[in-house]
Design an enzyme around this catalytic site. Structure first.
Site, PDB file in Angstrom:
ATOM      1  N   ARG A  74       6.807  -5.247   4.033  1.00  0.00           N
ATOM      2  CA  ARG A  74       6.519  -5.441   2.588  1.00  0.00           C
ATOM      3  C   ARG A  74       7.304  -4.705   1.734  1.00  0.00           C
ATOM      4  NH1 ARG A  74       0.669  -6.942   0.357  1.00  0.00           N
ATOM      5  NH2 ARG A  74       1.236  -8.716   1.385  1.00  0.00           N
TER       6      ARG A  74
ATOM      7  N   LYS B 180      12.349  10.886   0.025  1.00  0.00           N
ATOM      8  CA  LYS B 180      13.579  11.758  -0.123  1.00  0.00           C
ATOM      9  C   LYS B 180      14.774  11.235  -0.396  1.00  0.00           C
ATOM     10  CE  LYS B 180      11.684  14.191   3.995  1.00  0.00           C
ATOM     11  NZ  LYS B 180      12.138  14.486   5.502  1.00  0.00           N
TER      12      LYS B 180
ATOM     13  N   ARG C  55      -5.306  -7.036   3.433  1.00  0.00           N
ATOM     14  CA  ARG C  55      -5.442  -8.041   4.736  1.00  0.00           C
ATOM     15  C   ARG C  55      -4.133  -7.965   5.365  1.00  0.00           C
ATOM     16  NH1 ARG C  55      -8.557  -8.953   0.762  1.00  0.00           N
ATOM     17  NH2 ARG C  55      -6.914  -8.300  -0.451  1.00  0.00           N
ATOM     18  N   THR C  56      -2.936  -8.231   4.858  1.00  0.00           N
ATOM     19  CA  THR C  56      -1.728  -8.353   5.593  1.00  0.00           C
ATOM     20  C   THR C  56      -1.545  -7.166   6.653  1.00  0.00           C
ATOM     21  OG1 THR C  56      -0.863  -9.570   3.694  1.00  0.00           O
ATOM     22  CG2 THR C  56       0.552  -9.101   5.303  1.00  0.00           C
TER      23      THR C  56
ATOM     24  N   HIS D 201       6.076 -14.965   1.109  1.00  0.00           N
ATOM     25  CA  HIS D 201       5.069 -14.343   2.027  1.00  0.00           C
ATOM     26  C   HIS D 201       4.951 -15.447   2.813  1.00  0.00           C
ATOM     27  CE1 HIS D 201       1.964 -11.948   3.354  1.00  0.00           C
ATOM     28  NE2 HIS D 201       1.212 -11.923   2.435  1.00  0.00           N
TER      29      HIS D 201
HETATM   30  C1  NCD Z   1      -0.987 -11.509  -1.638  1.00  0.00           C
HETATM   31  C2  NCD Z   1       0.250 -10.821  -1.897  1.00  0.00           C
HETATM   32  O1  NCD Z   1       0.323  -9.577  -1.536  1.00  0.00           O
HETATM   33  O2  NCD Z   1       1.397 -11.368  -2.229  1.00  0.00           O
HETATM   34  N1  NCD Z   1      -1.781 -10.941  -0.898  1.00  0.00           N
HETATM   35  C3  NCD Z   1      -1.743 -11.213   0.425  1.00  0.00           C
HETATM   36  O3  NCD Z   1      -0.967 -10.776   1.233  1.00  0.00           O
HETATM   37  N2  NCD Z   1      -3.130 -11.671   0.780  1.00  0.00           N
HETATM   38  C4  NCD Z   1      -1.487 -11.814  -3.020  1.00  0.00           C
HETATM   39  C5  NCD Z   1      -1.776 -11.016  -4.130  1.00  0.00           C
HETATM   40  O4  NCD Z   1      -1.320  -9.850  -4.091  1.00  0.00           O
HETATM   41  O5  NCD Z   1      -2.022 -11.619  -5.148  1.00  0.00           O
END
Ligand code: NCD
Length: 306
Positions: free
Chosen positions: A103, A82, A52-53, A131
């Site tokens: 991320r 590397k 999703r993100t 997040h």
């Molecule tokens: C979440 C995350 O990556 O923190 N997912 C997301 O971005 N919608 C929640 C999760 O992974 O549990």
């Protein structure tokens, strides 16, 4: 003051949230310039898995006319394989792009990235830290059903490691009438820093293992998964897996006007039979991610007054 980087929900003020939500509403209704970010480049650097993100950020940028450069498995497919440090990677990528969405599995990674980057950095999840863009889309979804910030939110699952829980809690703490009930095994309760923040802001919150008690009080039910990747051993994870499940029997206990949310991915915490209940909002919640991220990209990169 205008934010340069989006690192933590603690950066957000009510006026900022209001303007992002107004912009998201406008975008949702189709009233926006589809080429406004033409010529701008967003880099998505993902060291941890995402559906999703990453896709919603990339979709958001492209819907505004911008373009995307991306590595979705940076440990394997970028020079990290590397042995390049994140510091060097950020220095380089920030000269190739106008915004970096990061991320990473390390807490605080986006703060480090922001200190080195020439362009805005957006924290798309830093280990078991925060997040913040997820929290914005979560709150946007909640406000689409509850117009005044005077309700009870219950958060369930791995509250220690769940970064969406942390960011959403910081955001909710801006609204003094909101009550929070945290439901988790004791070992996975909210981190101390978050707890101290909630005490300092005088938010009404409770910590419990009594799921049924919380469900009856809830206006917003925010379910999460046990964060498997944060446990040292499989057995540790298994101890907590499957403890709090929302299924058809839960639907009988909750308020008729409550809503059920989940940042997704779900593993077994919400039975698929719940999906057709009108209170199940998690797919709508995920869809809102694009509007919120479009509004954020406009805020960071758009012409003034956007
Ligand atoms: C979440 C995350 O990556 O923190 N997912 C997301 O971005 N919608 C929640 C999760 O992974 O549990």
């Amino acid at each position: 003051m205008k934010l340069k980087h989006i690192i933590s929900s603690k950066q957000f003020e009510k006026s900022f949230i209001r303007s992002i939500f107004e912009k998201a509403d406008q975008i949702k209704s189709g009233r926006y310039n589809k080429n406004i970010l033409a010529g701008r480049i967003m880099a998505t650097l993902f060291y941890e898995p995402s559906t999703r993100t990453r896709f919603s950020f990339e979709s958001a940028m492209q819907r505004l006319g911008g373009s995307v450069i991306s590595t979705e498995n940076a440990y394997q497919f970028s020079s990290a394989a590397k042995g390049e440090t994140i510091e060097d990677t950020i220095r380089i990528v920030s000269s190739y792009s106008d915004v970096i969405v990061l991320r990473h599995d390390t807490l605080g990674a986006s703060q480090v990235a922001a200190s080195l980057s020439k362009v805005p950095v957006i924290n798309a999840g830093d280990g078991n830290g925060e997040h913040p863009t997820q929290a914005l889309l979560d709150l946007y979804t909640i406000f689409s059903k509850f117009k005044t910030p005077d309700f009870t939110v219950i958060m369930i699952g791995d509250l220690l490691n769940g970064r969406t829980i942390h960011s959403l809690s910081y955001l909710l703490s801006l609204y003094p009438k909101i009550k929070i009930i945290f439901v988790s095994p004791k070992a996975l309760a909210i981190p101390k820093t978050l707890k101290s923040h909630l005490i300092a802001t005088k938010i009404d919150f409770t910590e419990t293992e009594d799921f049924d008690f919380a469900l009856k009080k809830a206006d917003v039910i925010y379910q999460t998964r046990i964060q498997k990747e944060r446990f040292k051993t499989k057995n540790d994870y298994k101890k907590y897996f499957g403890r709090f499940i929302i299924d058809e029997s839960t639907l009988q206990k909750i308020k008729p006007r409550s809503i059920i949310m989940h940042p997704l991915p779900r593993i077994n915490e919400i039975a698929p039979s719940v999906d057709s209940d009108p209170r199940a909002l998690y797919f709508q919640q995920a869809a809102n991610g694009v509007y919120i991220r479009m509004a954020l990209l406009l805020y960071l990169l758009g012409p003034k007054n956007q």
